[in-house]
Design an enzyme around this catalytic site. Structure first.
Site, PDB file in Angstrom:
ATOM      1  CG  HIS A 166      -1.977  -0.989   1.259  1.00  0.00           C
ATOM      2  ND1 HIS A 166      -1.919  -2.125   2.011  1.00  0.00           N
ATOM      3  CD2 HIS A 166      -3.149  -1.041   0.595  1.00  0.00           C
ATOM      4  CE1 HIS A 166      -3.021  -2.824   1.834  1.00  0.00           C
ATOM      5  NE2 HIS A 166      -3.777  -2.201   0.972  1.00  0.00           N
TER       6      HIS A 166
ATOM      7  CD  GLU B 116       0.180 -14.320 -16.572  1.00  0.00           C
ATOM      8  OE1 GLU B 116       0.493 -13.493 -15.688  1.00  0.00           O
ATOM      9  OE2 GLU B 116      -1.006 -14.585 -16.860  1.00  0.00           O
TER      10      GLU B 116
ATOM     11  CG  ASN C  37       4.815  -7.549 -12.518  1.00  0.00           C
ATOM     12  OD1 ASN C  37       5.730  -6.970 -13.084  1.00  0.00           O
ATOM     13  ND2 ASN C  37       3.773  -6.912 -12.039  1.00  0.00           N
ATOM     14  CG  ASP C  38       2.624 -13.810 -12.358  1.00  0.00           C
ATOM     15  OD1 ASP C  38       3.061 -13.506 -11.238  1.00  0.00           O
ATOM     16  OD2 ASP C  38       1.418 -14.037 -12.575  1.00  0.00           O
TER      17      ASP C  38
ATOM     18  CB  CYS D  56       0.568  -5.211 -19.236  1.00  0.00           C
ATOM     19  SG  CYS D  56       0.357  -6.984 -18.951  1.00  0.00           S
TER      20      CYS D  56
END
Length: 578
Positions: free
Chosen positions: A195, A438, A461-462, A509
């Protein structure tokens, strides 16, 4: 004597200020028995505390200034929904009645059970949402125990720039602190998806997270410098260090002003290569942020939050209304990713029976779940197809690893179109269907997959995590998360090359797309479609406009052919040389 500390830089910028520690964390909870005749009164005490906490949170929500980025208010809205959700309330009341214990202990047990579910989630972004549960419960616990979380602002005059040092910071506290003389955040826990990281980036406040023992190492009131780009914190800096960082801060401010001049400029390289820069969004309001930063559409719209924090599945009409709203709000194409949840994190009404898998990242999730539960997929597909009448919708399938999965999904999409047309619904004549790359298997088989889709979108990311077998949310191993690992770069290049040979669009992305350090590398690989957080669009656009793609291609080709790590590391910095 100066002290240099290193954490994880998650929000760029330079800040100079005095340490103000945010004391708190969960109040101490002691479990004790409640007499049977006092159970109803204990339930009422809990529900009253929950109502008061809800009022506090709504007051904070009302204090958010007009024009604030939508994702900031979204965090508070999520907490409001959770606090008002009967599942948490009912579980706590059940604990009070069944165990005959006090409300604080019952609420803590409910929290622990929910967090255990979130900890099994395979998606790092969604797994960090367990923090939402912790923050919501902590707020209610403070009302129950009459404990107050002391916010800075009184110990030092507001004219004194402050750097907040804490174990972690709730979204509500971040919003309140951003309205005071707060220059930066430093937390002991968290990562790029926490966060603190997400909100600090949206607010433009420098932040360093994951700096363990920061509250012990930094003294209250001492002056520190925070470098949010490099993840550095310098305590008790000398005059020379202060002058250096003040100059860097001035240069960064001037740089941000210059970037605004590029808003309406085309993303075209020096040698005429046109690049599409799009935004990753979650809410319709984010579409406005994307447009104001010069994004040419949306390259990733996540749909998971329609399914979370609720007991029932969203209906087709509910999904259609949400999708139609965001599609109508976006100028240009919008790529909507189908459900990327796992069996371990379905809504309560759809939980799988049996034990939670030991490794849900490799289990029943995303497209695998949708194919096993076709009615779940069917409702979302119908809603997406109906929303296509309102704009340029593209459907993106996550975690595809084989041709059979892709073909099954395409058949279900085709069946959904036929149903809607028979029922008289308007559907766009052509809706591009693509997949996320991914999984390493998909990158290796990209040439085969490219024949049957309209586009690729690389989810770095993955892809990085699966390739390197690490979890970047895990503090013990996240130092191994390396976007520039030769294996990762070869998989990315393999995917781009396969897409280009097949004549389909290839985009990215993942976070690499929005990191200007990698822009020229990706351009040299042949990538011409980037999707990122709206705040990063202008900086990446400048990098594109200052690059000569043909020269970069030759340099990248040489880099990828390097047979030893020393050569690779020597060639890589040359890509970003002036």
């Amino acid at each position: 004597m100066s002290l240099w500390l290193a954490g994880i830089g998650v929000s760029r910028g330079i800040a100079i200020g005095r340490v103000q520690k945010l004391h708190g964390g969960d109040p101490e909870v002691v479990e004790y028995a409640v007499a049977p005749e006092a159970i109803d009164e204990e339930v009422e005490r809990f529900e009253q505390a929950q109502r008061l906490a809800l009022i506090e949170l709504r007051e904070i929500r009302d204090r958010i200034p007009v024009g604030t980025p939508g994702d900031i208010a979204a965090f508070i809205d999520t907490h409001l929904l959770m606090m008002d959700d009967r599942s948490l309330t009912d579980a706590t009341v059940a604990n009070i009645r069944s165990r005959g214990c006090n409300a604080e202990a019952a609420l803590r047990r409910s929290r622990d059970a929910l967090i255990a579910v979130f900890e099994q989630m395979e998606d790092p972004y969604l797994r960090t949402r367990q923090n939402d549960i912790e923050h919501v419960v902590s707020r209610v616990l403070r009302v129950l125990t009459k404990a107050e979380r002391k916010l800075p602002g009184q110990d030092l005059p507001l004219s004194e720039p402050a750097v907040i040092v804490a174990d972690d910071i709730t979204p509500a506290d971040i919003i309140l602190l951003s309205q005071q003389a707060v220059q930066a955040f430093v937390t002991e826990y968290g990562g790029p998806l926490s966060h603190t990281a997400i909100l600090a980036r949206s607010l433009g406040i420098p932040a360093v997270v994951g700096l363990h023992n920061a509250r012990k190492l930094l003294r209250e009131g001492e002056q520190i410098i925070v470098d949010g780009e490099n993840g550095h914190v310098l305590a008790d800096p000398d005059d020379k260090a202060q002058a250096h960082y003040r100059q860097r801060r001035l240069q960064q401010a001037q740089d941000r002003q210059l970037l605004q001049l590029l808003r309406d400029k085309p993303a075209v390289s020096r040698d005429g290569v046109s690049v599409r820069l799009q935004a990753n969004i979650e809410l319709p309001e984010d579409g406005q942020d994307a447009e104001s930063n010069g994004a040419a559409g949306v390259g990733l719209y996540r749909t998971e939050f329609l399914y979370m924090n609720r007991k029932d599945l969203p209906t087709e009409d509910e999904q259609y209304a949400a999708y139609a709203r965001v599609v109508s709000a976006v100028r240009g194409p919008i790529t909507i990713r189908t459900l990327d949840l796992g069996a371990d994190k379905q809504v309560d009404s759809g939980q799988r029976q049996g034990p939670t898998p030991n490794n849900p990242a490799l289990g029943l999730r995303a497209i695998r779940l949708c194919l096993k539960e076709p009615e779940l997929f069917r409702l979302q597909v119908r809603a997406l197809l109906r929303a296509s009448a309102h704009g340029q919708v593209r459907i993106m399938l996550p975690m595809i690893s084989s041709l059979s999965e892709l073909r099954q999904a395409k058949l279900l999409i085709a069946a959904g179109r036929e149903e809607l047309e028979r029922e008289g619904f308007a559907v766009a004549p052509h809706i591009p269907v693509g997949i996320m790359i991914e999984v390493p298997a998909a990158a290796i088989a990209a040439a085969l997959l490219a024949r049957e889709v309209d586009f690729f979108s690389i989810g770095t990311n993955d892809l990085i995590q699966y390739t390197l077998a690490i979890d970047r949310v895990d503090d013990e191993v996240n130092y191994l998360y390396d976007p520039l690992h030769p294996a990762v770069l070869r998989l990315i290049h393999m995917t781009i090359d396969a897409g280009n040979r097949a004549g389909i669009e290839v985009g990215m992305c993942g976070e690499m797309a929005g990191d200007v350090r990698y822009t020229r590398l990706l351009l040299g690989m042949g990538l011409t479609e980037f999707s990122m957080h709206p705040a990063n669009v202008l900086e990446v656009k400048r990098a594109v406009r200052e690059s000569t793609v043909n020269d970069l291609r030759a340099q990248v080709e040489q880099l990828l052919q390097a047979t030893d790590l020393d050569t690779f590391e020597r060639l890589l910095p040359a890509l970003n040389a002036p």
